[in-house]
Design a protein around this motif. Structure first.
Motif, PDB file in Angstrom:
ATOM      1  N   GLY A 196       0.850  -1.180   0.000  1.00 42.11           N
ATOM      2  CA  GLY A 196       0.000   0.000   0.000  1.00 42.11           C
ATOM      3  C   GLY A 196       0.888   1.233   0.000  1.00 42.11           C
ATOM      4  N   ALA A 197       0.620   2.154   0.899  1.00 36.51           N
ATOM      5  CA  ALA A 197       1.393   3.389   0.935  1.00 36.51           C
ATOM      6  C   ALA A 197       2.676   3.211   1.756  1.00 36.51           C
ATOM      7  CB  ALA A 197       0.551   4.511   1.546  1.00 36.51           C
ATOM      8  N   ARG A 198       2.730   2.119   2.534  1.00 36.62           N
ATOM      9  CA  ARG A 198       3.848   1.949   3.454  1.00 36.62           C
ATOM     10  C   ARG A 198       5.014   1.220   2.767  1.00 36.62           C
ATOM     11  NH1 ARG A 198       5.806  -1.534   7.403  1.00 36.62           N
ATOM     12  NH2 ARG A 198       4.548  -3.238   6.569  1.00 36.62           N
ATOM     13  N   ALA A 199       6.215   1.791   2.880  1.00 35.74           N
ATOM     14  CA  ALA A 199       7.391   1.129   2.326  1.00 35.74           C
ATOM     15  C   ALA A 199       7.954   0.191   3.386  1.00 35.74           C
ATOM     16  CB  ALA A 199       8.432   2.156   1.913  1.00 35.74           C
ATOM     17  N   ALA A 200       7.764  -1.131   3.180  1.00 32.28           N
ATOM     18  CA  ALA A 200       8.293  -2.107   4.140  1.00 32.28           C
ATOM     19  C   ALA A 200       9.807  -2.183   4.026  1.00 32.28           C
ATOM     20  CB  ALA A 200       7.675  -3.474   3.888  1.00 32.28           C
ATOM     21  N   VAL A 201      10.309  -2.000   2.804  1.00 30.76           N
ATOM     22  CA  VAL A 201      11.746  -1.877   2.566  1.00 30.76           C
ATOM     23  C   VAL A 201      11.938  -0.598   1.776  1.00 30.76           C
ATOM     24  CG1 VAL A 201      13.756  -2.848   1.387  1.00 30.76           C
ATOM     25  CG2 VAL A 201      12.188  -4.356   2.607  1.00 30.76           C
ATOM     26  N   ASP A 202      12.806   0.272   2.281  1.00 29.01           N
ATOM     27  CA  ASP A 202      12.823   1.634   1.767  1.00 29.01           C
ATOM     28  C   ASP A 202      14.229   2.040   1.299  1.00 29.01           C
ATOM     29  OD1 ASP A 202      12.045   4.132   1.108  1.00 29.01           O
ATOM     30  OD2 ASP A 202      11.661   4.829   3.144  1.00 29.01           O
ATOM     31  N   GLY A 203      14.639   1.480   0.154  1.00 25.66           N
ATOM     32  CA  GLY A 203      15.916   1.909  -0.418  1.00 25.66           C
ATOM     33  C   GLY A 203      17.107   1.221   0.221  1.00 25.66           C
ATOM     34  N   VAL A 204      17.200  -0.092   0.048  1.00 26.55           N
ATOM     35  CA  VAL A 204      18.307  -0.847   0.648  1.00 26.55           C
ATOM     36  C   VAL A 204      19.295  -1.276  -0.441  1.00 26.55           C
ATOM     37  CG1 VAL A 204      18.944  -2.965   1.853  1.00 26.55           C
ATOM     38  CG2 VAL A 204      16.961  -1.643   2.618  1.00 26.55           C
ATOM     39  N   SER A 205      20.569  -1.024  -0.186  1.00 30.30           N
ATOM     40  CA  SER A 205      21.634  -1.431  -1.102  1.00 30.30           C
ATOM     41  C   SER A 205      22.705  -2.172  -0.312  1.00 30.30           C
ATOM     42  CB  SER A 205      22.290  -0.215  -1.757  1.00 30.30           C
ATOM     43  OG  SER A 205      21.328   0.568  -2.428  1.00 30.30           O
TER      44      SER A 205
END
Lengths: 234, 260
Positions: free
Chosen positions: B19-28
């Motif tokens: 939905g609107a929630r990023a469970a993973v938010d930009g992982v490298s």
């Protein structure tokens, strides 16, 4: 030829305790010294002077707050503070040995395998080299008077002194150019203290650069080529 | 260039939204051959979602996952065809689930569970499959006499060991593990941890282990990544992160457990 094996410059360490209101705990300030191959530097200072912290910084278990630590890996100086984890893993495998007072035991792994492991990892698939690693481990355990009936037993149940000797055997099984020793003889009896003193001196004569904490004056006098006074550091 | 001179897995800017929630938010991150990486964090930190995204089980909303194949160099795993991705997952990768029943086929024998992945590689010789399956049961310290039994008759620890044998029989180079030891009795956990530790080393496996247990990370992993709210808040050598944690959240985690 005469490059230092360890070069520490302007090293400071402050712990920031975020969960205690951001309290700052300075343990080292502006430490600078060099250790050349064949030298053994004893860190001198009261408990709490930052001796163990200094060893952990060189081993990269702690992160420096300021300053530089460079380790010669045989082909050049590696800056510990900025090296990638993979580079640090390689340094620890090939260059830096670290022996603490306490053995971190792994459940179910026999003492002999704990000691042989650094060489077994290097052996890869070679059965001959693995066998050779186990023989060297037996030799070290014998030298350190660990009875053969304990070799196949996981060291978790060993006495403090026995665990420490297993730890020393593991730390010395591979020749390392840099050795960090944190009270390696703290809980040893006289005979074993003499053995460990001899092992440290042998490593140094073979060219290891050693930094150590030796509470026991007899050991310190027998192994140290000079002393670093930690009072300079804070 | 030698194979070990390149990362086996390269993850860039992975985002996974619910939905609107990023469970993973930009992982490298990068993982190198033979390296074991622990991903730690509390429930809801996004660690399991990350594991699913990088193991090609749940397509991320943004970012790239690149795997170094044996023969064709680095490939974007989500650019592969479904069939190619499945083959990769069944041969060169392993996935160890927390609940062994999810990773096993509960209605066929232990031997068939292990042999199945060999058949996916094209092995058809029954005798060889059975011998190899028996060999792997031994390697995970199971009684080979149980080879024809159904995993339904096994204890939790045995099922987990069977799942590991099933995964490793094809000699994968990369194994994903989601809380592999939680839910087991402590004595069983220790045995499994020791088994995982020796197998990852013997086989030079690269592995990503998701765990909330810092002691598991200490024992198995070379490196650690600490996640909170879908982001990586700290990363480094395992002993460095545990002995000198920098981020407030990592300090809280480390100080909340008994001697990891």
């Amino acid at each position: 030829m005469h490059r230092p094996a360890i070069r520490v410059e302007g090293l400071s360490k402050t712990f920031t305790l975020h969960n205690q209101g951001g309290a700052q705990l300075q343990v080292l300030r502006n430490v600078s010294f060099e250790v050349h191959p064949g030298e053994c530097v004893a860190l001198d200072g009261a408990s709490g002077a930052g001796k163990s912290s200094l060893l952990k910084l060189i081993h990269a278990s702690y992160l420096a707050s300021a300053g530089s630590i460079r380790i010669d890996d045989g082909s050049g100086a590696v800056e510990v503070g900025t090296a990638a984890p993979r580079e640090l893993m390689r340094l620890r495998r090939d260059v830096i040995g670290y022996v603490s007072q306490f053995l971190r035991t792994v459940p179910r792994v026999a003492a002999l395998d704990v000691v042989a492991e650094p060489l077994i990892e290097e052996a890869g698939d070679s059965l001959d080299r693995a066998r050779d690693a186990l023989q060297q481990a037996e030799g070290l355990l014998r030298r350190l008077r660990i009875p053969a009936r304990l070799w196949q037993v996981p060291p978790a149940t060993f006495s403090g002194g026995e665990q420490q000797r297993v730890n020393i055997a593991r730390g010395f099984i591979r020749r390392k150019a840099v050795l960090l020793l944190d009270e390696p003889t703290a809980s040893l009896d006289a005979d074993n203290r003499i053995t460990v003193t001899a092992m440290i001196n042998e490593a140094r004569q073979e060219g290891a650069a050693i930094v150590g904490i030796f509470h026991d004056v007899r050991v310190r006098e027998a192994v140290a080529t000079r002393t670093y006074d930690m009072r300079q550091a804070l | 260039m030698h194979e070990n001179d390149r990362p086996i897995l390269r993850v860039r800017g992975v985002v996974k939204r619910y939905g609107a929630r990023a469970a993973v938010d930009g992982v490298s991150f990068e993982l190198w051959p033979g390296e074991v990486l622990a991903v730690v964090g509390e429930s809801g930190s996004g660690k399991s979602t990350l594991l699913n995204a990088v193991s090609a089980r749940a397509r991320p909303d943004a970012g790239e996952v690149e795997f170094l194949t044996r023969h064709d160099g680095p490939v974007d795993v989500y650019a592969l065809s479904e069939a190619a991705r499945r083959l990769l997952a069944r041969t060169d990768w392993g996935f160890v689930h927390q609940n062994a029943a999810e990773g096993l086929r509960m209605n066929v024998s232990a031997g068939a569970n292990v042999g199945e992945r060999l058949m996916a590689l094209g092995e058809r010789h029954y005798g060889r499959i059975r011998a190899e399956a028996g060999d792997w049961l031994r390697r995970v310290e199971m009684d080979v006499a149980r080879i024809d039994d159904s995993p339904q008759t096994f204890s939790g620890g045995m099922r987990q060991r069977l799942q590991i044998a099933r995964n490793l029989v094809t000699r994968p180079r990369l194994v994903f593990m989601d809380e592999p030891t939680s839910g087991l009795d402590v004595s069983v956990q220790a045995r499994l941890l020791d088994l995982l530790r020796s197998l990852t080393r013997q086989l030079s496996l690269a592995a990503i282990i998701v765990t909330h247990d810092l002691a598991v990370a200490r024992l198995l992993a070379h490196r650690m990544m600490v996640m909170k709210g879908g982001r990586v808040v700290e990363t480094g050598l395992t002993d460095q992160v545990l002995d000198d944690p920098q981020h407030p959240y990592t300090q809280l985690l480390v100080s909340s457990v008994l001697q990891p």
